[in-house]
Scaffold this active site. Structure first.
Site, PDB file in Angstrom:
ATOM      1  N   ASP A 179       0.835  -1.208   0.000  1.00 22.23           N
ATOM      2  CA  ASP A 179       0.000   0.000   0.000  1.00 22.23           C
ATOM      3  C   ASP A 179       0.868   1.255   0.000  1.00 22.23           C
ATOM      4  O   ASP A 179       0.538   2.248  -0.662  1.00 22.23           O
ATOM      5  CB  ASP A 179      -0.918   0.012   1.228  1.00 22.23           C
ATOM      6  CG  ASP A 179      -1.861  -1.178   1.263  1.00 22.23           C
ATOM      7  OD1 ASP A 179      -2.095  -1.781   0.207  1.00 22.23           O
ATOM      8  OD2 ASP A 179      -2.363  -1.496   2.368  1.00 22.23           O
ATOM      9  N   ALA A 180       1.974   1.208   0.742  1.00 16.27           N
ATOM     10  CA  ALA A 180       2.877   2.349   0.805  1.00 16.27           C
ATOM     11  C   ALA A 180       3.579   2.574  -0.533  1.00 16.27           C
ATOM     12  O   ALA A 180       3.800   3.719  -0.948  1.00 16.27           O
ATOM     13  CB  ALA A 180       3.903   2.133   1.913  1.00 16.27           C
TER      14      ALA A 180
END
EC number: 2.7.1.20
Length: 353
Positions: free
Chosen positions: A312-313
């Protein structure tokens, strides 16, 4: 298009509140849960979430893949734009859990555009810690699974779509709201915006491959990990391969109805494939019909936290860099850097150095 508009991005996905609390075995027994179990909640188990939320030591954080990426992207953009540049579209319930979630996401300076479901509760994911090594996980996506396609036509969402150069959606959303996602893809193309899609999970690819293929003609960028991408390739070709570059090329070259020039020129589609500690593979399908493939190394790091929020990052880092005018190469490298920083913390939390 103003500079402020150019640096806006919209994410859409499941809206979940993650909670973690220490509890005793009696609570697990009451709701027929086993130590170290991982399951979706049944109706008779739903009251446990209110019990956990009322515990004094409960830790609550926003969850959901796209919602995590939206927080990371906004954290990275805030110093560059001086404004709230990220929108998040999702569905929550009219309940206390939803209020907590919305406050947490808004405190991260993300502009929330939630559909408030009249009957379903806000989606939650709970980690029940019974010892230093034992953790029982249970989730109920609740209202996240129900967003009417008409919500995309509301004035607030329409304005956000018009303001944003990138529209990103997680494939988890395809699992329950495929028509809403397809509608977003078509709106993105009509507005000449870039439609980005993450494949999210191998089971999503396997169970909903035809629905994902409906989206591909509108998709400008695909994000996947190695197993998700290879599963997609197998369904696409009927073959199996360990050649990730071939997989990236094959996904990149899927037919596209129209080239979107609002973010990059001369590129039909870009595919980003992460492979844990191995190199990131990036394929670019050019308007000349050529497909180029590049590899970007992942530096070795001392893992002080966990890798739960790394993917996600990575998305948040790449997207935040792209909307500021950086190249695909620069954005991929930046995404790798941000993913590494998140791995120094528990969960999807970024501490900017």
């Amino acid at each position: 298009m103003s500079d402020k508009q150019r640096k806006c991005v919209l994410f859409m996905g499941n809206s979940l509140l993650d909670m973690s609390a220490k509890c005793d075995l009696k609570l697990l027994e009451k709701y027929n849960l086993k130590v170290d179990d991982n399951c979706e909640a049944e109706d008779y188990q739903l009251p446990i979430f209110d019990t956990l939320l009322a515990m004094p030591d409960v830790i609550t954080t926003p969850g959901g893949s796209a919602q995590n990426s939206s927080r990371i992207a906004q954290q990275l953009l805030i110093d560059k734009t001086g404004a709230e540049s990220v929108y998040f579209v999702g569905s929550i319930g009219n309940d206390k859990t939803g209020q907590i979630l919305e406050e947490l996401v808004r405190s991260a300076k993300v502009r929330t555009l939630y559909y408030y479901h009249p009957t379903l509760g806000t989606g939650v994911s709970a980690g029940m810690v019974t010892s230093d090594t034992n953790r029982t996980l249970m989730a109920n996506i609740g209202a996240s699974k129900s967003m009417p396609v008409e919500f995309l036509d509301t004035d607030a969402v329409r304005q956000a779509l018009d303001n944003s150069i990138i529209h990103f959606v997680e494939s988890y959303f395809v699992n329950h709201s495929p028509l809403t996602v397809l509608s977003l893809a078509k709106i993105s193309q009509t507005l000449n915006k870039n439609f980005f899609l993450s494949l999210s999970a191998t089971y999503i690819v396997s169970q909903h491959f035809p629905k994902l293929m409906q989206l591909m003609p509108y998709t400008d960028a695909v994000f996947a990990n190695d197993s998700e991408a290879k599963t997609f390739y197998t369904h696409l070709t009927g073959l199996k391969t360990d050649d990730t570059k071939l997989v990236a090329k094959s996904i990149a070259k899927i037919e596209k109805t129209k080239q979107t020039d609002s973010l990059w020129a001369g590129i039909k589609r870009c595919v980003f494939i992460t492979r844990g500690a191995e190199t990131v593979i990036v394929a670019k399908y050019m308007s000349t019909e050529e497909v180029t493939v590049d590899e970007y190394p992942v530096p070795k790091i001392e893992l002080k936290g966990d890798t739960i929020g790394a993917g996600d990052a990575f998305v948040g880092g790449v997207v935040s860099h792209l909307v500021c005018g950086h190249s695909i190469e620069e954005s991929a490298k930046f995404g790798i850097e941000i993913a590494g920083q998140v791995c120094q913390n528990r969960g999807c939390v970024l501490t900017i150095k």
